[in-house]
Structures are given as C-alpha cells and as structure tokens.
Design an enzyme around this catalytic site. Structure first.
Site, PDB file in Angstrom:
ATOM      1  N   ASN A   1       0.795  -1.220   0.000  1.00  0.00           N
ATOM      2  CA  ASN A   1       0.000   0.000   0.000  1.00  0.00           C
ATOM      3  C   ASN A   1       0.841   1.292   0.000  1.00  0.00           C
ATOM      4  OD1 ASN A   1      -2.289   1.708   1.000  1.00  0.00           O
ATOM      5  ND2 ASN A   1      -1.164   1.525   2.917  1.00  0.00           N
TER       6      ASN A   1
ATOM      7  N   TYR B   1      17.292  -6.048   6.687  1.00  0.00           N
ATOM      8  CA  TYR B   1      18.061  -5.387   5.618  1.00  0.00           C
ATOM      9  C   TYR B   1      18.876  -4.168   6.055  1.00  0.00           C
ATOM     10  CZ  TYR B   1      15.297  -8.378   2.567  1.00  0.00           C
ATOM     11  OH  TYR B   1      14.725  -9.468   1.965  1.00  0.00           O
TER      12      TYR B   1
ATOM     13  N   SER C   1       8.694   1.437   9.142  1.00  0.00           N
ATOM     14  CA  SER C   1       8.388   0.510  10.253  1.00  0.00           C
ATOM     15  C   SER C   1       9.362   0.765  11.397  1.00  0.00           C
ATOM     16  CB  SER C   1       8.450  -0.928   9.769  1.00  0.00           C
ATOM     17  OG  SER C   1       7.640  -1.096   8.631  1.00  0.00           O
TER      18      SER C   1
ATOM     19  N   ALA D   1       2.625   8.852  10.445  1.00  0.00           N
ATOM     20  CA  ALA D   1       1.204   9.155  10.613  1.00  0.00           C
ATOM     21  C   ALA D   1       0.933  10.206  11.694  1.00  0.00           C
ATOM     22  CB  ALA D   1       0.457   7.871  10.938  1.00  0.00           C
TER      23      ALA D   1
ATOM     24  N   HIS E   1      -4.889  10.096  16.357  1.00  0.00           N
ATOM     25  CA  HIS E   1      -3.787  10.078  17.340  1.00  0.00           C
ATOM     26  C   HIS E   1      -3.830  11.394  18.121  1.00  0.00           C
ATOM     27  CE1 HIS E   1      -2.034   6.689  15.178  1.00  0.00           C
ATOM     28  NE2 HIS E   1      -2.135   7.374  14.062  1.00  0.00           N
TER      29      HIS E   1
END
Ligand SMILES: NC(=O)C1=CN([C@@H]2O[C@H](COP(=O)(O)OP(=O)(O)OC[C@H]3O[C@@H](n4cnc5c(N)ncnc54)[C@H](OP(=O)(O)O)[C@@H]3O)[C@@H](O)[C@H]2O)C=CC1
Ligand SMILES: O=C([O-])CC(=O)C(=O)O
Length: 250
Positions: A10, A72, A87, A117, A202
């Site tokens: 996404n 990675y 992430s 976000a 949030h």
C-alpha cells in the site's frame, strides 16, 4: 532518482504514484510477486528485484514490516547507503538499535525516520530535555485490529516497547515518538478500538518545562485500514524536500 523499495504494498504504491515524475528506476522487493507485478504494470519504471546494494541507488525505502527493517538495514548502512524507514517499531529492539548505532559510527549512511502518521516531532526535537511526560492515545476502527467490538474498548495501556510488540502494524508512531524523545520509558501509550470512527486518530499530550501541548491528528486511512494515508505522504514530502537548500520546520 533511483529508489529501492523494500515492500511493494500500500505505502509503496502511494509513494510511486506521487513521485512518478521524479523516479527513474524503482526496484521492488516483496514476498508477494503479484503485488510486484501489479505495480510493474501500473508504473513502467518498476523492476522486480532481489536485495542488492548498488551505487546506482539513491535511497532505500522500507515500507514493509518491523521484521524487514531488522533483516536489511545493517547491510544497507554497512555499505554507506541511506535508508528511509516507515516501520520504525524495529528500533524498540535494544540489540538491533545498538548494532545500528555502532555501524553508523563508521558509516557515511543516514537513517531517516519520517514523522509518518503523526505530527509534532518538531516540538519534541526542541523540548527533548525539558519533557516531564508524554502520552499518545491512538484510536482506530476495530477492523484495524481485526476486531468486531461494538463498543469502544481500551485494548492496550503501557509502554511504547510493549505496544509495538503487541501491535507491530498499528503503533510504529509510538516508537517514532520514543526515538524523538530518546527514551523508551517515557512515552506512555493508549490504544482504543472504536467502532464509532472511520479515521485513525492520534492524540499526543506533552507536559514539559517549556509548556503543555496537545496535538490531535485525524487521519484518513489509506487502502490498508491500519495505515493512515499521511504515512506514505510523509515519505513523499521528505524525498521532495531532501535537496531543497532552504529547509522549513527543522
Ligand atoms: N511510521 C509510521 O507512522 C507508520 C508506519 N507504518 C508501517 O509501514 C509499513 C508499510 O505499511 P503498508 O504499506 O500499509 O503495508 P502493506 O501490508 O500494504 O505492505 C507491506 C508489504 O511488504 C511485504 N513484506 C513485509 N515484510 C517483508 C519482508 N521481510 N520481505 C519482503 N516483503 C515483506 C508485505 O508482505 P506480506 O503481506 O506477505 O507480509 C506486504 O506486501 C508497515 O510496517 C506499517 O506498519 C504504517 C503507518 C504509519
Ligand atoms: O497509520 C497510522 O495511523 C499509525 C500506524 O499504523 C502505525 O504507527 O504503525
């Protein structure tokens, strides 16, 4: 520019869409070949790829998972390449964080963790040493947690570290805040599954010696209901302003 995307889901699709006039080549790595094929069909500058390091690549961009960051990142920064990480939850793992910090001592790499976000990181950067307490309250519709509750439910209260262990795809924002505050004890997290809302909301409460701050963010979700549209847009914003000589809000 040439970008290597870890994850072809996404967020990567949204970044490709918004950056299509700036990207020459986009290498895509994902478990799911169908997702790669879909993006190759939609954006002809996309190339399916195994992981590799090359001077040809301007940025590695992780839009996959906490696990992918751990798999990675070390290789990328040992090779002096820059990576943007969505992430951010991976950094709650002390050993991972420690290894990365040690490698960076002898590397020209930079790791960029976008605001994702949320907002208000600029306030935290300015007040870091003055903060007494900081809490994030995250409220999302039940679907984001694979729940079907019909009444509002507090599903988590505790530290950012525990929160990301329990909700690795929903609360990276708490680890981004912890990284900004430079403390993994200070940020308290509340997560609420709320059937009355369709947005990802949030609220961040900061109590500091410089003042009190409340930041409320009402995000529209993206095609992935767990992920707010603003998260990939924060990567786009970063990439577009990276080369600007005047940087605002630093
Ligand atoms: N920092 C922030 O503020 C925010 C961060 N995020 C995080 O951003 C990330 C991307 O989100 P989104 O694009 O919506 O997620 P998607 O699930 O749509 O896409 C992620 C893709 O990456 C794949 N993937 C995961 N791990 C690996 C791996 N090790 N190797 C190869 N492919 C992998 C997934 O495959 P599969 O489905 O098979 O696992 C999936 O196809 C998520 O981790 C999310 O939690 C999201 C919102 C805000
Ligand atoms: O997108 C959001 O609203 C927050 C999110 O999923 C995360 O921090 O992992």
């Amino acid at each position: 520019m040439n970008i290597f995307f870890i994850g072809a889901g996404n967020c990567t699709e949204i970044i490709l869409e918004k950056m299509q006039n700036c990207i020459k080549k986009a290498y895509l790595l994902d478990y799911d070949v169908e997702k790669i094929n879909f993006l190759k069909e939609k954006f002809h500058f996309c190339i399916e790829s195994d992981f590799f390091i090359s001077d040809d690549i301007d940025f590695y961009v992780e839009c996959a998972s906490v696990e992918a960051v751990k798999k990675y990142t070390e290789n990328i920064i040992r090779n002096n390449k820059n990576i943007i990480i969505l992430s951010s939850g991976a950094f709650s793992d002390f050993d991972f964080r420690n290894n990365v910090e040690n490698i960076l001592k002898n590397s020209r790499s930079q790791i960029f963790i976008p605001s994702g976000a949320i907002g208000g990181i600029d306030i935290i950067n300015s007040l870091k040493d003055e903060i007494n307490s900081i809490t994030i309250e995250t409220r999302k519709p039940p679907l984001s947690f694979n729940m079907i509750n019909t009444k509002e439910e507090l599903i988590f209260y505790g530290t950012a570290e525990e929160a990301i262990k329990n909700y690795p795809k929903n609360i990276n924002v708490a680890i981004t805040l912890s990284m900004a505050v430079e403390s993994f004890d200070k940020v308290k997290v509340k997560i609420i599954s709320d059937p009355k809302i369709i947005k990802n909301i949030h609220k961040i409460f900061i109590d500091s010696k410089a003042g009190k701050y409340e930041i409320k963010i009402e995000n529209n979700p993206s095609n992935n209901p767990k992920t707010s549209l603003m998260a990939p847009l924060s990567v786009v914003g970063f990439l577009k302003k990276f080369n600007n000589s005047i940087k605002v809000g630093v």
